[in-house]
Design an enzyme around this catalytic site. Structure first.
Site, short mmCIF file in Angstrom:
data_model
loop_
_atom_site.label_atom_id
_atom_site.label_comp_id
_atom_site.label_asym_id
_atom_site.label_seq_id
_atom_site.Cartn_x
_atom_site.Cartn_y
_atom_site.Cartn_z
N SER A 85 0.79 -1.23 0.00
CA SER A 85 0.00 0.00 0.00
C SER A 85 0.82 1.28 0.00
CB SER A 85 -0.97 0.02 1.19
OG SER A 85 -2.18 -0.59 0.81
N LYS A 88 0.04 3.65 -2.78
CA LYS A 88 -0.98 4.71 -2.69
C LYS A 88 -0.36 6.10 -2.75
CE LYS A 88 -4.64 2.24 -0.13
NZ LYS A 88 -4.18 0.85 -0.19
N SER A 337 -5.76 3.23 4.81
CA SER A 337 -5.27 2.36 3.73
C SER A 337 -6.45 1.71 3.03
CB SER A 337 -4.29 1.31 4.27
OG SER A 337 -3.42 0.87 3.24
#
Length: 514
Positions: A85, A88, A337
């Protein structure tokens, strides 16, 4: 992005334990003696990552001073690794650069036909335009608000279908490279233009009163997965639970089987909806009924590639629900997240990029989906930043894909760039804060890093990552990225997040004396 702590095999078979909040492992103790020089810092980090427990793993680390531009530490900074993640951060840069923090989208209610004496002669269209937050926060009453707008216009009857339309996004709702074994879980929901309640549903399983009774299995909302077959039985008190859930790829049927002991607490599982647009349509239909509006047609769903723009050509807007600003969506997505939020934001950027290319006459030949358009815009941005294609390959916007590959150096270069932009302070505050909030709320508490480390987490099986900002004890502003791949911990080993946290704590206590 965080995956469930139970194994998920191919074809969406889950041998599950109840859904629980994932608490991070406690942080490693703070360094007793802070590193005072770059040499000491490097020695301390080397000792952490060279531990025998990580013998088969791959690390990528880079730490750079935002003040001087000097690299304080690097270990395989150009090695391509799965970022989980922390990917991102790339989507965040695209959103802030191209969509802007103050922009927003909406969910629209459209009439296709005349309204005569309180009757709509034609279909009512619920048109999604990419808001991933519909049904959460300030919009939990969205369906009643839209129904109220019809009442205010004097509409009491709809002589047509209710069409739930999510064709604003083109292309499949599943990100490229998402694994089939993930698609039942709420962390891998379809990223749809018409999303509702984060495209996730809760399944609860409650044992019967006696052994041999069928357990009560309830899905909320009940139409989130169209068909459910339950063979969960109640067993004797004290016996171990054995709950199994299975949904074949592309299927609308969820199978629940196994057993739960008498007297056990209700167990809850957070699952992906199969068709969020249909759920939104059903929720609106229920709201129409509550407000005395009769729907004489059915709930129909329009998905890409079934796009039919003709019926929208003469449509009249009856109402809309505005999304939060893109900046607010991004903050929620980074703190938690939340995969849906970032994947939808990528596609929203893709819609904008496609429209701009068509207007400029620069659209390439052939079909590109909304996600692909977003990635095309991201590639152009990374080129402008100075990040080469060989340093970062993204196939979707959330970090859920194992096809994503980036280097620690590309993450740090991205962080350096964003630190120079007008939105720098906003982005820093949008990141999880160690020991304070988001996905770092349970990490680095009681250490010098608490409240000082602002960083994006990433975790998948075999992958852990942390990338962000910290101000050292010497007052130096640092950007850092730490990624570990191919980690197979031996029995009894600590979580790799403890080592990532220990590195962040070293940076927070670093004195920075040359």
């Amino acid at each position: 992005m965080h995956r469930y702590p139970w194994p998920i095999t191919a074809l969406l078979f889950l041998a599950l334990c109840p859904a629980l909040a994932l608490a991070a492992a406690p942080s490693a103790p703070s360094p007793a003696t802070p590193a005072a020089t770059p040499t000491e810092l490097a020695s301390r980090i080397d000792a952490l990552i060279d531990a025998p427990r990580f013998g088969g793993a791959d690390w990528g680390i880079e730490i750079v001073s935002l003040d001087s531009g000097h690299t304080l530490y690097a270990h395989q900074p150009d090695r391509l690794l799965e970022p989980a993640s922390t990917a991102k951060l790339f989507t965040a840069a695209l959103v802030l650069e191209k969509l802007g923090a103050d922009g927003h989208t909406s969910t629209r209610l459209l009439a296709r036909g005349p309204v005569v004496r309180g009757r709509l002669h034609g279909p009512l269209v619920l048109y999604g335009m990419g808001d991933p937050t519909l049904g959460t926060g300030d919009s939990t009453d969205w369906a009643d608000r839209l129904a109220t707008t019809l009442v205010e216009r004097g509409i009491r009857r709809i002589d047509g279908d209710l069409i739930a339309d999510d064709t604003y996004f083109q292309g499949p709702p599943i990100g490229a490279g998402w694994e089939v074994g993930d698609l039942l879980g709420a962390f891998a929901v379809p990223a749809a233009a018409l999303s509702v309640q984060e495209n996730a549903a809760w399944l609860t399983i409650t044992p019967g009163t006696a052994a041999g009774d069928a357990a009560e299995v309830v899905l909320d909302p009940p139409f989130a997965i169209p068909d459910m077959s339950s063979r969960v039985l109640t067993t004797a008190a004290g016996s171990p639970p054995d709950i199994n859930l299975y949904r074949a790829p592309g299927s609308d049927t969820l199978y629940a089987f196994g057993s739960v002991p008498t007297g056990a607490a209700t167990m809850r599982y957070h699952l992906a909806m199969t068709d969020p647009a249909r759920v939104a349509g059903e929720l609106l239909r229920n709201a129409l009924a509550r407000h005395g509006i009769t729907l004489h047609g059915r709930v129909q769903v329009l998905h890409w590639p079934e796009e039919d723009g003709a019926y929208l050509a003469g449509a009249v807007e009856l109402g809309r629900v505005e999304s939060p600003t893109y900046g607010a969506i991004l903050e929620r997505g980074l703190k938690r997240s939340q995969n849906l939020y970032l994947q939808n934001l990528l596609q929203l950027a893709g819609v904008q990029a496609r429209a701009q290319a068509i207007a400029d006459g620069t659209s390439p030949d052939g079909f590109l989906g909304s996600s692909a358009w977003g990635l095309r815009a991201l590639d152009a941005l990374l080129k402008d930043i100075g990040i080469a294609p060989t340093q970062a390959r993204l196939t979707e916007g959330s970090g859920l894909s194992r096809q994503n590959l980036v280097t620690a150096s590309s993450l740090v270069r991205l962080l350096q760039y964003m630190a120079t932009r007008p939105y720098a302070a906003t982005l820093r505050n949008d990141l999880p804060v160690a020991g304070v909030d988001g996905s770092l709320i349970a990490r680095m508490r009681g250490t010098p890093a608490e409240g000082e480390v602002h960083a994006k987490t990433g975790s998948m099986t075999g992958v852990s990552a942390l990338a962000g900002y910290v101000t050292s004890a010497g007052g130096e502003r640092l950007a850092f990225a730490v990624i570990i791949n191919h980690d197979v911990p031996p029995d009894g080993a600590t979580s790799p997040s403890r080592t990532l946290d220990a590195i962040a704590e070293l940076l927070a206590t670093y004195r920075g004396r040359p």
